[in-house]
Scaffold this active site. Structure first.
Site, PDB file in Angstrom:
ATOM      1  NE  ARG A 159       7.321  -2.553   6.032  1.00  0.00           N
ATOM      2  CZ  ARG A 159       5.997  -2.559   6.000  1.00  0.00           C
ATOM      3  NH1 ARG A 159       5.362  -2.030   4.987  1.00  0.00           N
ATOM      4  NH2 ARG A 159       5.294  -3.084   6.980  1.00  0.00           N
ATOM      5  CE  LYS A 209      -2.236  -0.786   3.848  1.00  0.00           C
ATOM      6  NZ  LYS A 209      -1.659  -2.057   4.335  1.00  0.00           N
TER       7      LYS A 209
END
Ligand code: AMP
Length: 297
Positions: free
Chosen positions: A127, A13
């Site tokens: 990440r 997102k």
């Protein structure tokens, strides 16, 4: 344009929101980012949210709704915004509906990034690694244990929004397992198809009719109104087919010379044009004309 990006943690997102911001010049409103900033600044909201976030829970609805209500009033949000991480519960979605209704603002679409849960842990670990490599502090909730909790929260509290927005004909689903570029392209294609943004850029000029019809299909799956707009855009995209049909007619005109060459040229143009309904019709006509001419001779 006002858009919601919906998807579990690690679905991309944030990445996609940034790319849309870059392309369409609207702001990204990430409640997660705002809450992390509040935690870092030690504000009352931050103090309230800190523990909850570290444990993978959800901050109370009224807190996040309050943050969003204030944020959308700011001048940079007037042109439009992408909500990333909000709403996360049905009451938040209802509160957002009310906020928008009062301001006479319309929500264009909710884009759901659909991903395999099994891939999420690897994504979140990546990440964390990348954040570490940049010398930045890793999010406290980017650990396997907390991710498991966040996923459970997503399933029970956020997933019902898929039904909520699908019922309201706002939901558009994208395969979030593809490459970042591919997902961006698909989102932009869908947004263009529903008329939320101007169609330009990423669409290759060669096969737009096919791509637009694909977008129409996707839009139709979940939306009613936007699908109409998508058909319109598919029509626009059929232009090259008309061009190809013209090419077929031209080939017929040229066919005065060698019969063999003319037949080949017309066939080629007809084949090209046959990729769309309109094009196919024109191509047929052109071939008929050629046959007639040959019969005369
Ligand atoms: P995110 O950066 O979107 O993954 O959000 C990080 C954390 O912030 C979440 O795990 C929640 O604890 C909190 N949070 C962010 N947005 C919301 C929201 N809309 N409602 C409740 N909690 C939220």
């Amino acid at each position: 344009m006002r858009l919601i990006l919906l998807g579990p943690p690690g679905s991309g997102k944030g990445t996609q929101a940034q790319r849309l911001v870059h392309k369409h010049g609207i702001v990204q409103l990430s409640t997660g980012e705002m809450l992390r900033a509040a935690v870092a600044a030690g504000t009352p909201v931050g103090l309230q949210a800190k523990e909850i976030m570290a444990n993978g829970g959800l901050v109370p609805d009224e807190v996040v709704v309050g943050i969003i209500a204030d944020r959308i009033e700011e001048p940079d949000a007037k042109k439009g915004f992408i909500l990333d991480g909000f709403p996360r519960t049905v009451p938040q979605a209802e509160a957002l509906d009310e906020l928008l209704r009062k301001r006479h603002l319309k929500l264009d679409a909710v884009v759901e990034l659909r991903v395999n849960e099994s891939a999420l842990l690897a994504r979140v670990e990546k990440r964390a690694e990348e954040t570490r490599a940049r010398g930045e502090e890793v999010r406290l909730d980017d650990t396997p244990e907390v991710l498991t909790k966040r996923l459970a929260q997503y399933r029970s509290m956020t997933e019902p929004l898929i039904h909520y927005y699908s019922e309201r004909r706002k939901l558009l689903t994208v395969d979030g397992m593809m490459t970042i570029e591919h997902v961006t392209r698909d989102i932009n294609r869908i947004l263009a198809a529903i008329g939320a943004v101007e169609s330009k850029a990423d669409e290759p000029a060669k096969k737009p009719a096919k791509s637009a019809s694909k977008a129409t299909k996707t839009a139709k799956k979940t939306t009613k109104k936007p699908a109409k707009k998508a058909t319109k855009s598919a029509k626009t995209a059929a232009k090259p087919a008309r061009k190809a049909a013209k090419g077929a007619a031209k080939a017929v005109a040229k066919a005065k010379g060698t019969n063999k060459g003319a037949k080949k040229a017309a066939k080629k143009a007809a084949k090209k044009a046959a990729s769309t309904r309109k094009g196919a019709k024109a191509a047929k006509k052109a071939t008929k004309k050629l046959t007639k001419k040959r019969a005369k001779r």
